[in-house]
Design a protein around this motif. Sequence first.
Motif, mmCIF file in Angstrom:
data_model
loop_
_atom_site.group_PDB
_atom_site.id
_atom_site.type_symbol
_atom_site.label_atom_id
_atom_site.label_comp_id
_atom_site.label_asym_id
_atom_site.label_seq_id
_atom_site.Cartn_x
_atom_site.Cartn_y
_atom_site.Cartn_z
ATOM 1 N N THR A 14 -19.410 -15.307 -5.036
ATOM 2 C CA THR A 14 -19.910 -14.440 -3.974
ATOM 3 C C THR A 14 -19.196 -13.089 -4.038
ATOM 4 O OG1 THR A 14 -18.245 -15.174 -2.378
ATOM 5 C CG2 THR A 14 -20.329 -16.399 -2.426
ATOM 6 N N LEU A 41 -24.859 -16.404 -3.014
ATOM 7 C CA LEU A 41 -25.551 -16.661 -1.755
ATOM 8 C C LEU A 41 -26.986 -16.159 -1.795
ATOM 9 C CD1 LEU A 41 -22.703 -15.862 0.780
ATOM 10 C CD2 LEU A 41 -23.415 -18.084 -0.125
ATOM 11 N N GLU A 42 -27.183 -15.045 -2.471
ATOM 12 C CA GLU A 42 -28.515 -14.476 -2.654
ATOM 13 C C GLU A 42 -28.662 -14.018 -4.085
ATOM 14 O OE1 GLU A 42 -28.946 -11.271 0.109
ATOM 15 O OE2 GLU A 42 -28.777 -12.562 1.865
ATOM 16 N N GLU A 43 -29.879 -14.009 -4.580
ATOM 17 C CA GLU A 43 -30.137 -13.470 -5.912
ATOM 18 C C GLU A 43 -29.862 -11.969 -5.873
ATOM 19 O OE1 GLU A 43 -33.862 -13.464 -9.030
ATOM 20 O OE2 GLU A 43 -33.805 -14.964 -7.437
ATOM 21 N N ALA A 63 -30.209 -17.699 -6.347
ATOM 22 C CA ALA A 63 -29.623 -17.892 -5.025
ATOM 23 C C ALA A 63 -29.256 -19.360 -4.874
ATOM 24 C CB ALA A 63 -30.618 -17.491 -3.937
ATOM 25 N N SER A 65 -29.632 -21.273 -2.480
ATOM 26 C CA SER A 65 -30.714 -22.027 -1.829
ATOM 27 C C SER A 65 -31.800 -22.448 -2.816
ATOM 28 C CB SER A 65 -31.330 -21.205 -0.690
ATOM 29 O OG SER A 65 -31.863 -19.994 -1.201
ATOM 30 N N ASP A 66 -31.888 -21.767 -3.949
ATOM 31 C CA ASP A 66 -32.877 -22.102 -4.976
ATOM 32 C C ASP A 66 -32.298 -22.939 -6.106
ATOM 33 O OD1 ASP A 66 -34.843 -20.600 -3.624
ATOM 34 O OD2 ASP A 66 -34.193 -18.757 -4.623
#
Length: 149
Positions: A14, A41-43, A63, A65-66
């Motif tokens: 991160t 945390l994010e792309e 990310a 989440s993906d």
Amino acid sequence: MGKLDGKRIAFLQTDGVEQVELVKPLEAIKEEGAEATLVSLEEGEFQGFDHLDKADTFTADLAVSDADACDFDLEAGVLEGRTVTSFPSLKTDIRNAGGKWVDEEVHVDEGLITSRTPDDLPAFIDKAIEEFCEGEHEEQARSVEAAAS
């Protein structure tokens, strides 16, 4: 032929990552033939640091989440009941998460590889390559299954 040819390894990072702690292991894993994926945390971009000074920016491939642990060859699982080492300031957090903290250069607990500081990187890199070569541990697989349920 590299020791890690054909392996897919995720690096979870991160903003604020100590740059050397990302770059050195990433380079070593790639040199051994592994495909590395940066997960954040994010792309998109995240900021590396050299102590308190901004260093390079990096681009996350995915990310969190993906991300799917099944797409990679090492999953840390949960900390509950695990033994890890880290920078000493994280000792209380590790204990609060149900883990046991030890003050060692590098520690391995069923495939979960941890170290303390950038000074420990050579030992960490050597042990990480060794563990990735060994593949998934039986207890590691159980902890991943437990975390997924």
